[in-house]
Structures are given as C-alpha cells and as structure tokens.
Design an enzyme around this catalytic site. Structure first.
Site, mmCIF file in Angstrom:
data_model
loop_
_atom_site.group_PDB
_atom_site.id
_atom_site.type_symbol
_atom_site.label_atom_id
_atom_site.label_comp_id
_atom_site.label_asym_id
_atom_site.label_seq_id
_atom_site.Cartn_x
_atom_site.Cartn_y
_atom_site.Cartn_z
ATOM 1 C CG ASP A 291 -2.295 0.819 1.028
ATOM 2 O OD1 ASP A 291 -2.290 1.739 0.042
ATOM 3 O OD2 ASP A 291 -3.295 0.666 1.611
ATOM 4 C CD GLU A 491 -6.888 5.847 2.464
ATOM 5 O OE1 GLU A 491 -5.871 5.479 3.051
ATOM 6 O OE2 GLU A 491 -6.633 6.249 1.131
#
Ligand code: BGC
Ligand code: BGC
Length: 597
Positions: A291, A491
C-alpha cells in the site's frame, strides 16, 4: 438425454478452455524466463518499483530507473483531469518505459474502486456496501467489466480493486469499501469483480485487478483505520483470509497488502501470511503490491524496512515520494541494490518478484497493447454504461420501513416536496474516492442524475414536485421526501465514534412529520447510522448507501418502477453502544433484512 448432451458440451468447452489456459501459461512462462535471463539487477529492481505520477518531476526517470509501474493515487491527476488528458499522460510515461533497452512496458495503476472514479465524466457506481446489498454477482461482474473498459480507454491497465475487507466495526471509515460483514459474500462478490475487471477487452487487452487489503483491514480494534486486528489464526482465516480464496481462483492478477497489523505485527512484514499462506498454501500466482508508503511504517531505518518487506514476500512497492523527499524512489532503488549485493535480500527473492510481475504483465496483454485503445474512449460515461450503474443503484437500495403505504409514491397526483441536503448533491451521493481522494460535495463531475433530478424525470407533470433544501416551504405536500446522510470521506478521515444522525437532519425529519405529510426518508451513507427519532418519525425509510452518479435508480425505487430487492449486507445497530460488539442480540435490523412492495 438433452441434459446429458448439454453437460458433455460444458465439459468439452471447459476442457478446451483449460488446455488453452495451460498453453497460455506455458507460452507466457517461456517468455518470462527468456526476458528474466536478460535482465540486469537494476532492471529487475526497477520492475519492483511503482511511483506516484506527481512524484516524478522528470518523466525521463521512468526510463532511467526502469520503473515497472506508475500510479495515480487519490487526487494525483494529470493537469485538468479530462479523459483525453489522462490518456495523453499515461501514454507519455508508457513511451518512456518503451525507450528502455528491453522495452518492458509499465502497467499504470489507479483506484477505480466504484467506476473510473477519478476522472471527469466517467460513470460512478455505488460503493461496495451497496453492491453487497444487491447480492447479485452477475451484476457486480458487469459493473467491473464496464469499469475496466473506461479504465482501459485512458491507457490504464490496473485497477486497485476489489476491496474484499470483511468490515466488522462500522466506526471504521472504510466500511463502505467493504461488501459487508459476511466473508462468503465478500468472497463471492470479490471474485465476480475480479472476473469482470480481467475480462478480455477488444483487441485482447485486460485490466488487472488488485484484491485488497490483505488482510484483516476490516477487523481492527475499535474500527481504527490502519489499526490492529486481534484474534487467533483460525478466526483470522475464517473471517479475513476466506474472501481471498475465491479471488485467487478467479485469477486475481495482483493483491494489495494492508496497512493494518495482526496481533501487533504489521502485515507488510508478515512472511507467514504473505509467503507461507498466500503464495504457497493458497497458490497465489500473481504479485503483491504494497500500500501507499506502507513499508515506511515497519520498524527500523528505511533500508531495514525495505529488507523486511521484500523478504516477507512483497513484490512491488508503492512509493509516493520523489526527489527532495525522504524515502523517495531513487533511494528505494539504491538501497534495494545494496541489500542484494550484501546478500540481505536473496537474489532468488528478487527473481521470484520480477517473474511474478512479468507474468502479470503478459496476462494483461500490455506487451502487445501498451497504449490506450482509442475505440473505447467514446464509451466513457456512455448511456449504456450508466444504465448498468442505474441497475446497480436500484438493486442496492434497502427498504427498512414502509408504513401508511408511503411508498411507492403516486405518479398520478398530489404534491411531493423534496427536502434535505442530499437531494440535489451529486458529490454527496458518490462519497469518497470520487474525483478527489476524499470526494467532495456538489456538482463534481459532468453527467449523472441527482435524486431530485431523478424524481423530476420519474414524476413528470402529473405530480406537483417542489424542492426546499432546508424544508422552509413544505407546500402542504401529501408526501415529503427527506434526503439526508453523511458528507464524503475516505480512509482514516471517516473513522468516527458517534454514528448518530446529525441533529439538523433529525430536525428536518421532525419538521416534515409535524406537517402531517407522509415522510419518506432516504439515507445516503457509507454505513448504517444510528436512527434515533428518525425511524419513528419516518413513514418510510430507504437506505440508498452511496449510490454514485445514477440517482435515477433511487427514483426508480421510490415510484415503484423497480420494487425493492436489496438486503442488508450487515446488521444495523440500534445505538452507539452496540458499535464494535462482536455479537448483538437485538439489532435495529438484522443482516439480510429488507422489505419490498
Ligand atoms: C493519496 C491517496 C492515498 C493517501 C494515503 C493521499 O495523499 O492521494 O491515494 O491513499 O494519501 O494516506
Ligand atoms: C489506500 C489504498 C489505495 C492506495 C492508492 C492507499 O492509501 O489504502 O486503498 O489503493 O492508497 O491510492
């Protein structure tokens, strides 16, 4: 007899497919080995490096460092964010890659998580929580196919989707990226999406999927993004690893590793899970992408972080930093080189990573088709694509309550007044990961229909339709439609402890109720919200989730052009006290709940 005949046909076709498949594998592995044998260490490390577009100040660096991939993170758009500009920008970096000695094309990656959602004018689908409510793998596959066509139109070969997180605690801001709380559902719909993304497109090109975020992202304590998931291995397998099996069987080209930890250890350094389980036991043949700057969170200095992540099994690293910044791509490359020369990373590990990356590149057809397919551009945001998204919206809506026959709305007579800040707001309908990383409120992309516009189309002239965002003019309506919910987030910015409906939204419902009209409340949200008085004061309540650009689909449900079929992909808590509880005996609504008319 007939049945038997068709069965043998199926077996025969299956066999041909298998043979063809294994032929292709043999062909591509010969090509991979041939190419690998010619590559220098620098060329190999370059393949393992993915850099964000905005970090590359001088595009010649793509060739200079042999970069294997470029991405656009949320908001990392080329200049004006128009489809043609994206295509030109992707083609420009590809041209650089093709200037290298071995001419290995790069694959460009993007967060196409609900349609090609970064780009102006693309169709935006419902977020996964809504798709979970459709329970319809065929439809999810179709949506991913369309997304792939729009992605490929702009020269992109890789979508960072689907997210198969099993989200257990809706305080987690990414809950809407998850198909729900059930591992089987996440696995089934995730695999459908993988098949859809990776469908062969005209000319033989494929967009690679990236099933994410491996693993345990939806299980963190208190729903904290990038947090720690605590449980024994048997439980971890049953809940969080299970959805990866169908995705791997569907041949997911890549898997993205998660920021979170499991029992205190960061996933990016977890060799047991990445190599022993995922690659060896589950037989994952694709490659693992990190990521965004996630290896930077491992213990130790940058060199140690690189060593731990590559040795754990990471094949390609996502690097957002460029010249002048710490932990930038040039530094990553030179430190990786040192680590190999010092034998802290075995040469075989590098070869395995590059073999996997090259194999996926052959799988995608990027060697033959390095640039955008010009014939797909005219499809971007087309009516045919929007029609499928509208179908997703209809099938995702979950009817939670319907008293006094409040729904469906009459299309024949009466006055309907529409109120609430979500009624005419495309951005709020779309949620996060739309145009910008965080999404934004307002008219953020051309095309699409707000819920208000959808209702105008559906009710035409026979019904008197009025609009009063703040509810100051209810106009003696027979029905008031109240559209409320969450503002966009993505997020960690969406992590919340209190999920009560905002007091001003609740007040609007109360005001509508006091007028004596029937009250139809539509919730736009990435997760269940604590309903409080809103449940009591609404005659009908529809969870529309984050439907995307095609608000017409919500209107279809409201007027009964489509009778609701959506089923809750997660239980609906009654109070904030129920958030994060492993089991709840008296939820507001159970998993699978959904009415119809
Ligand atoms: C990027 C996103 C990324 C996020 C990670 C943002 O600046 O645009 O793509 O996911 O940072 O924190
Ligand atoms: C997110 C990923 C995303 C990546 C690239 C990260 O912050 O966690 O879901 O794919 O950024 O934008």
């Amino acid at each position: 007899m007939k049945r038997y005949a068709s069965k043998s046909l199926v077996i025969l076709t299956g066999l041909c497919f298998l043979l063809q498949g294994s032929d292709l594998v043999a062909q591509s592995s010969a090509k991979v080995e041939q190419l690998l044998s010619k590559m220098t260490l620098d060329e190999k490390i370059g393949q393992m490096t993915q850099v964000d577009l905005l970090a590359i100040k001088d595009k010649a660096d793509v060739a200079k460092y042999f970069l294997g991939s470029v991405l656009s993170g949320g908001g990392s758009d080329p200049a004006d964010n128009k489809p043609a500009t994206w295509k030109a920008s992707c083609d420009e970096v590809q041209m650089q890659a093709l200037k290298t000695r071995l001419k290995i094309p790069l694959i460009y990656g993007v967060d196409a998580v609900h349609g090609h959602n970064n780009i102006e004018g693309a169709v935006v689908f419902p977020h996964n929580v809504g798709l979970g409510a459709t329970r319809n793998p065929k439809l999810v596959e179709r949506a991913a196919q369309i997304t792939a066509r729009e992605v490929a139109a702009t020269g992109i070969h890789w979508a960072f989707a689907p997210c198969v997180a099993v989200s257990k605690d809706i305080r987690w801001g990414r809950s809407y990226e998850s198909f729900g709380e059930c591992p089987d559902l996440a696995g089934e719909l995730g695999a459908a999406a993988v098949r859809g993304f990776q469908t062969r497109l005209p000319g033989g090109f494929r967009v690679l999927a990236s099933t994410k975020h491996f693993a345990g992202d939806g299980g963190t304590e208190n729903g904290i993004d990038q947090g720690n998931t605590v449980c024994d291995e048997a439980t971890f397998r049953k809940i969080h690893l299970a959805p990866y099996l169908p995705a791997i069987r569907a041949n997911s080209g890549t898997i993205m590793v998660s920021y979170n930890s499991w029992n205190g250890d960061k996933m990016h350094g977890n060799k047991h899970l990445l190599t022993d389980i995922l690659k060896k036991e589950f037989g994952f043949q694709g490659f693992l992408i990190s990521d965004w700057a996630a290896i930077d969170q491992l213990p130790g200095d940058y060199k140690t972080e690189i060593e731990s992540s590559i040795n754990a099994g990471l094949d390609m690293m996502m690097i957002p930093n460029g010249p002048g910044q710490a932990k930038n791509y040039a530094e990553f490359i030179s430190l990786t080189r040192e680590l190999v020369l010092e034998k802290r990373i075995p040469q075989e590990r590098i070869d395995d990573a590059v073999r996997r990356i090259l194999r996926a590149k052959f799988q995608s057809g990027v060697f033959e088709h390095p640039f955008a397919s010009p014939n797909l551009m005219s499809e971007l945001g087309s009516p045919a694509h929007r029609k499928v998204a509208r179908d997703c919206v209809r099938q995702s809506a979950v009817l939670l309550k319907n008293d006094r026959n409040a729904l469906p709305l009459s299309t024949k007579a009466g006055t309907v007044t529409v109120v609430g800040k979500g009624a005419d707001d495309l951005g709020m309908q779309c949620g996060g990961w739309t145009i910008d990383w965080q999404g934004k409120s307002g008219n953020l992309t051309p095309g699409g229909t707000t819920i208000l516009a959808g209702l105008k189309n559906a009710l035409r002239n026979s019904v008197n339709l009025t609009y009063s965002p703040d509810g100051s003019a209810l106009n003696q309506a027979s029905t008031v439609v109240v559209v409320i919910g969450e503002q966009p987030y993505a997020e960690m910015k969406g992590d919340k402890k209190d999920l009560s409906i905002q007091s001003e939204d609740a007040a609007l419902v109360e005001k509508a109720k006091a007028s004596g009209a029937k009250v139809v409340t539509i919730l736009l949200s990435g997760r269940p919200l604590i309903l409080g008085s809103v449940l009591e004061q609404s005659d009908a309540l529809l969870a529309a989730w984050l439907p995307g650009t095609e608000g017409q689909g919500v209107a279809d449900v409201l007027v009964g052009a489509y009778r609701p079929t959506g089923k809750l992909p997660r239980f609906w808590p009654r109070s904030n006290a129920q958030l994060g509880q492993p089991t709840v005996t008296d939820p507001q609504f159970s998993f699978g709940y959904g009415l119809t008319y």
